[in-house]
Design a protein around this motif. Structure first.
Motif, PDB file in Angstrom:
ATOM      1  N   SER A   1      94.556  71.292  -3.100  1.00 50.12           N
ATOM      2  CA  SER A   1      93.765  70.151  -3.550  1.00 50.12           C
ATOM      3  C   SER A   1      93.102  69.553  -2.317  1.00 50.12           C
ATOM      4  O   SER A   1      93.457  69.887  -1.174  1.00 50.12           O
ATOM      5  CB  SER A   1      94.653  69.119  -4.238  1.00 50.12           C
ATOM      6  OG  SER A   1      95.539  68.539  -3.286  1.00 50.12           O
TER       7      SER A   1
ATOM      8  N   ALA B   1      93.472  66.548  -1.247  1.00 56.75           N
ATOM      9  CA  ALA B   1      94.488  65.773  -0.535  1.00 56.75           C
ATOM     10  C   ALA B   1      95.377  66.676   0.299  1.00 56.75           C
ATOM     11  O   ALA B   1      95.686  66.378   1.465  1.00 56.75           O
ATOM     12  CB  ALA B   1      95.323  64.966  -1.517  1.00 56.75           C
ATOM     13  N   VAL B   2      95.825  67.790  -0.275  1.00 51.63           N
ATOM     14  CA  VAL B   2      96.693  68.709   0.466  1.00 51.63           C
ATOM     15  C   VAL B   2      95.950  69.304   1.655  1.00 51.63           C
ATOM     16  O   VAL B   2      96.510  69.451   2.754  1.00 51.63           O
ATOM     17  CB  VAL B   2      97.227  69.798  -0.475  1.00 51.63           C
ATOM     18  CG1 VAL B   2      97.910  70.919   0.317  1.00 51.63           C
ATOM     19  CG2 VAL B   2      98.199  69.192  -1.479  1.00 51.63           C
TER      20      VAL B   2
ATOM     21  N   LEU C   1     102.236  58.937  -0.423  1.00 48.85           N
ATOM     22  CA  LEU C   1     101.501  59.876  -1.249  1.00 48.85           C
ATOM     23  C   LEU C   1     102.418  60.426  -2.334  1.00 48.85           C
ATOM     24  O   LEU C   1     103.533  60.878  -2.054  1.00 48.85           O
ATOM     25  CB  LEU C   1     100.971  61.034  -0.404  1.00 48.85           C
ATOM     26  CG  LEU C   1      99.878  60.697   0.615  1.00 48.85           C
ATOM     27  CD1 LEU C   1      99.544  61.930   1.448  1.00 48.85           C
ATOM     28  CD2 LEU C   1      98.637  60.178  -0.087  1.00 48.85           C
TER      29      LEU C   1
ATOM     30  N   LEU D   1     100.902  62.620  -4.740  1.00 47.26           N
ATOM     31  CA  LEU D   1     100.227  63.881  -5.045  1.00 47.26           C
ATOM     32  C   LEU D   1     100.321  64.254  -6.522  1.00 47.26           C
ATOM     33  O   LEU D   1     100.289  65.425  -6.885  1.00 47.26           O
ATOM     34  CB  LEU D   1     100.788  65.015  -4.175  1.00 47.26           C
ATOM     35  CG  LEU D   1     100.629  64.829  -2.659  1.00 47.26           C
ATOM     36  CD1 LEU D   1     101.148  66.049  -1.921  1.00 47.26           C
ATOM     37  CD2 LEU D   1      99.179  64.554  -2.281  1.00 47.26           C
TER      38      LEU D   1
ATOM     39  N   CYS E   1      95.421  58.082  -2.303  1.00 48.50           N
ATOM     40  CA  CYS E   1      94.625  59.213  -1.814  1.00 48.50           C
ATOM     41  C   CYS E   1      93.184  59.110  -2.283  1.00 48.50           C
ATOM     42  O   CYS E   1      92.451  60.095  -2.243  1.00 48.50           O
ATOM     43  CB  CYS E   1      95.238  60.535  -2.265  1.00 48.50           C
ATOM     44  SG  CYS E   1      95.102  60.845  -4.041  1.00 48.50           S
TER      45      CYS E   1
ATOM     46  N   CYS F   1      94.179  64.187  -4.839  1.00 51.21           N
ATOM     47  CA  CYS F   1      95.282  65.094  -5.136  1.00 51.21           C
ATOM     48  C   CYS F   1      95.059  65.844  -6.433  1.00 51.21           C
ATOM     49  O   CYS F   1      95.764  66.810  -6.732  1.00 51.21           O
ATOM     50  CB  CYS F   1      96.601  64.330  -5.185  1.00 51.21           C
ATOM     51  SG  CYS F   1      96.700  63.140  -6.558  1.00 51.21           S
ATOM     52  N   GLN F   2      94.093  65.404  -7.239  1.00 50.28           N
ATOM     53  CA  GLN F   2      93.828  66.018  -8.537  1.00 50.28           C
ATOM     54  C   GLN F   2      92.577  66.883  -8.540  1.00 50.28           C
ATOM     55  O   GLN F   2      92.188  67.402  -9.587  1.00 50.28           O
ATOM     56  CB  GLN F   2      93.677  64.927  -9.594  1.00 50.28           C
ATOM     57  CG  GLN F   2      94.865  63.990  -9.706  1.00 50.28           C
ATOM     58  CD  GLN F   2      96.087  64.683 -10.257  1.00 50.28           C
ATOM     59  OE1 GLN F   2      96.137  65.054 -11.418  1.00 50.28           O
ATOM     60  NE2 GLN F   2      97.086  64.873  -9.407  1.00 50.28           N
TER      61      GLN F   2
ATOM     62  N   ALA G   1     106.249  64.880  -3.997  1.00 51.11           N
ATOM     63  CA  ALA G   1     105.112  65.217  -3.134  1.00 51.11           C
ATOM     64  C   ALA G   1     105.572  66.074  -1.960  1.00 51.11           C
ATOM     65  O   ALA G   1     104.877  67.012  -1.544  1.00 51.11           O
ATOM     66  CB  ALA G   1     104.446  63.944  -2.637  1.00 51.11           C
TER      67      ALA G   1
END
Length: 733
Positions: free
Chosen positions: A27, A29-30, A45, A47, A54, A67-68, A194
């Motif tokens: 994602s 975020a990751v 976070l 996630l 985020c 994160c999505q 997370a």
């Protein structure tokens, strides 16, 4: 945090202008965490889309839960500022060329016996044996809101889904509780689940400390990252543990935002989303609502002012008003209230769609809203070749290709015009005469049944709000008409005063349910006689009868200066009536007229158009319409202001002007005859085919009212109005 596993890059995204590599399955975020950065402002976070920590601007769309969203090559990410809201998109045209304009979002509409939101096993069990639609964000079906009906709006690959369901089952599971303590806004804090996702993605979390409810605070290094966590041992002693990452495991809360949107028996939560999980201890210090920055001190301040109900406390402190709608802060706010009342925690508050950010294009997908209304005759005008324009909140014919021809049809023959846009309000009841006497500056009680009177509508300052007709239908029933643009405000104004005075009057607005056609010209009586009006009312009279088989309220009025009849009727008969008038008036040379001809006709008669000729502080005296105000009445709205200002010299007058040549544009400045000073402006202008002059209406705005002025570089003279048929004989013919 660094990538512990050598994985091939799947591409790069741009984060605040710096390229960041990502691997397949990341994602946004990751990918940002993998690079050692923070996807949002900081804070724990999850996630899982439950918090706002985020949020970022992704491809120019703000408030995106990174994160999505899967990382894609070339994606542009801008983190939200640490304080305040994200900036509006650039208005630089060079930037706009890179943005898709007018994006067409397809909508799929469907119905299901049961819709299950979420992939939890409890949801699948609830759907067994039924015609079910499964909506799981992990499968690309992201629900953004539940609306009354109940109905679901979801984002699906390639478009939007609008789903109506007999029953909706929310099986969205539970969310990790976020920490609330000093330092909880630092980067490097993650929830337990997370942490599992990050480890599964091959990200090295460095020195990890796992904490639960023994947490006291986090400590940072001054750059916004956590470097240690302080906990309390069983004996009460504090311990400080250095770390790179803190994994917090504070329990769970129901992921019930969607379930809190539609309070309906058809919407139910199951599984973890329905469990009343234990609340965390009441917070004592720190940021409670990361979305809005609400602190424990903010809650305390609101509580001290008496905002002790959950719905009031959240509004007074802003807790829960952010993008996650309490997904992160609601357990702590409920615990805060329960701690202070000593009773059970309050029920969660109602959430509002949407729970996920959607663009305006997605919100308006497959929906077209024309803010300007159309009359039932709109297609008839188009068939006649009308040039349509917007006026008074409606689409109206400006002309049909020959303005002068339309003008002469009114002056010498017969013409019809669409006046369906006029405000039409029915008022009735035992106190109706008293109400109208208080509202209007003219007398009402002496209007006989079947007769009508022109009236101004004033506000408390004695300024003209609108104008129209008062028609008496019976002893306790009247029809009121208003201008097209002012109808809604006038209807509201009347209702408010009737409620204020607590009078027994019923008000029914029929503006949209009734159409109206104006039949005007020397042959108007002849045409209407052919269609059933054998005994037409005299001027300012009105009758109810059938015209061409269509029940009509026939009003004998005149805005054009010629004999005129307004035929008010139900909208379902409008097209048939229009066509019958055109057919039976063919040998009379009938033509339809548009607004441009109508405005010229009214100008020759010196009739005011409220909102076009008037201003916010226009009084009857300034318009030369003192005759429409009866100061001998003991009371009406605006009377006190008019009485108080009656003896004050007024330096504004609305008057008529004439000059040779073509009429100047409306809005033109009016100069003194020497051309040294602007003394007013033109509100209406028209080159009269009959009088062979340019005629104007406009304002002089100084005490010395000049007989000669300069407009458009030419000399104009002040002339009394009406310019045409000042005795009004033709309208009464």
């Amino acid at each position: 945090m660094t990538d512990a596993v050598d994985r091939p890059s799947a591409g790069r995204i741009a984060v605040d202008g710096r390229p960041i590599a990502f691997v397949e399955g990341d994602s946004v975020a990751v990918a940002v965490v993998r690079s050692g950065e923070v996807p949002g402002r900081g804070g724990a976070l999850c996630l899982a889309g439950d918090c706002g920590n985020c949020l970022a601007i992704v491809d120019r769309i703000a408030y995106v839960r990174t994160c999505q969203v899967g990382a894609r090559p070339g994606m542009v990410v801008e983190r939200h500022p640490a304080q305040g809201k994200p900036a509006l998109p650039s208005t630089d045209l060079r930037d706009l060329t890179r943005v898709p304009i007018g994006q067409d979002i397809p909508v799929r509409r469907a119905h299901a016996e049961v819709a299950v939101i979420g992939g939890a096993r409890s949801g699948r069990q609830a759907a067994e044996g039924r015609n079910a639609v499964m909506l799981d964000a992990a499968g690309g079906m992201e629900v953004v809101g539940i609306y009354p009906g109940p109905a679901i709006v979801a984002r699906e690959p390639g478009g939007m889904l609008h789903l109506e369901a007999d029953d909706i089952v929310v099986a969205t599971g539970s969310a990790d509780i976020q920490p609330v303590c000093p330092g909880s806004d630092l980067a490097g804090i993650v929830t337990a689940r997370a942490a599992e996702r990050l480890v599964a993605a091959g990200i090295d979390l460095g020195r990890v400390v796992r904490v639960g409810r023994e947490l006291i605070r986090f400590e940072g290094d001054g750059s916004g990252r956590v470097i240690a966590v302080v906990t309390r041992a069983d004996d009460g002693a504090q311990a400080t543990t250095p770390c790179d990452t803190v994994v917090v495991d504070l329990g769970r809360a129901p992921r019930d935002v969607l379930a809190r949107m539609a309070r309906s028996e058809a919407v139910s939560a199951v599984g973890s989303a329905a469990i009343d999980h234990p609340l965390p201890p009441s917070p004592t210090e720190g940021i409670v609502c990361p979305c809005m920055g609400t602190t424990v001190d903010d809650l305390e301040a609101a509580w001290a002012k008496g905002y002790t109900e959950l719905e009031l406390l959240k509004r007074a402190s802003w807790a829960g008003l952010g993008p996650c709608q309490g997904g992160a802060c609601l357990p702590h706010v409920r615990a805060f209230i329960a701690d202070r009342t000593g009773g059970p925690p309050p029920d969660p508050f109602t959430a509002r769609p949407a729970v996920r950010q959607i663009t305006l294009a997605e919100a308006a997908a497959d929906t077209t809203i024309d803010a300007f209304r159309r009359t039932p005759l709109h297609d008839e005008h188009l068939a006649l070749g009308a040039r349509m324009d917007r006026f008074g909140g409606w689409w109206r014919p400006w002309h049909y290709g020959d303005v002068v021809g339309e003008y002469w049809a009114v002056r010498e023959g017969v013409s019809i015009g669409d006046v369906s846009t006029l405000g039409k309000v029915i008022v009735s009841g035992p106190d109706v005469v008293e109400a109208l006497e208080r509202i209007y500056p003219c007398h009402v009680a002496d209007i006989k049944v079947g007769r009508s009177r022109y009236a101004l509508l004033l506000n408390e300052r004695g300024h003209v709000m609108d104008d129209g007709m008062i028609l008496r239908d019976g002893e306790t029933r009247f029809t009121l008409t208003f201008t097209s643009g002012g109808a809604a405000n006038a209807e509201m104004w009347i209702r408010d005063w009737i409620d204020t005075w607590d009078l027994r009057v019923h008000v029914m607005d029929r503006t949209m349910s009734l159409a109206a056609i104006n039949v005007t010209g020397p042959f108007a009586k002849e045409l209407l006689g052919r269609l059933g009006l054998s005994d037409p009312p005299r001027f300012l009279g009105h009758v109810r009868t059938e015209i061409a088989g269509v029940p009509c309220h026939v009003m004998r009025l005149s805005f054009t200066g010629e004999a005129a009849f307004e035929l008010h009727h139900s909208i379902d008969g409008s097209v048939a009536l229009w066509r019958a008038l055109m057919e039976h008036g063919r040998d009379l040379g009938i033509r339809a007229h548009g607004l441009q001809a109508l405005f010229g006709l009214r100008l020759e008669k010196g009739h005011v158009i409220v909102g076009m000729d008037t201003e916010l502080d226009t009084t009857p005296r300034r318009l030369g319409m003192d005759w429409a105000v009866r100061m001998e009445k003991p009371s009406f709205i605006g009377r006190a202001a008019l009485a108080r200002t009656a003896g004050i010299e007024d330096e504004r007058r609305w008057v008529g002007f004439a000059m040779d040549g073509e009429a100047p544009p409306e809005g033109s400045p009016i100069w003194d005859v020497a051309g040294d000073e602007i003394i007013g402006n033109v509100t209406g202008s028209w080159t009269s085919p009959l009088l062979g002059q340019a005629l104007m209406l406009g304002w002089q705005r100084r005490g010395r009212f000049d007989d000669r002025v300069a407009i458009d570089g030419r000399e104009a003279v002040v002339k009394p109005t009406p310019f045409y048929d000042p005795e009004g004989l033709r309208a009464r013919a």
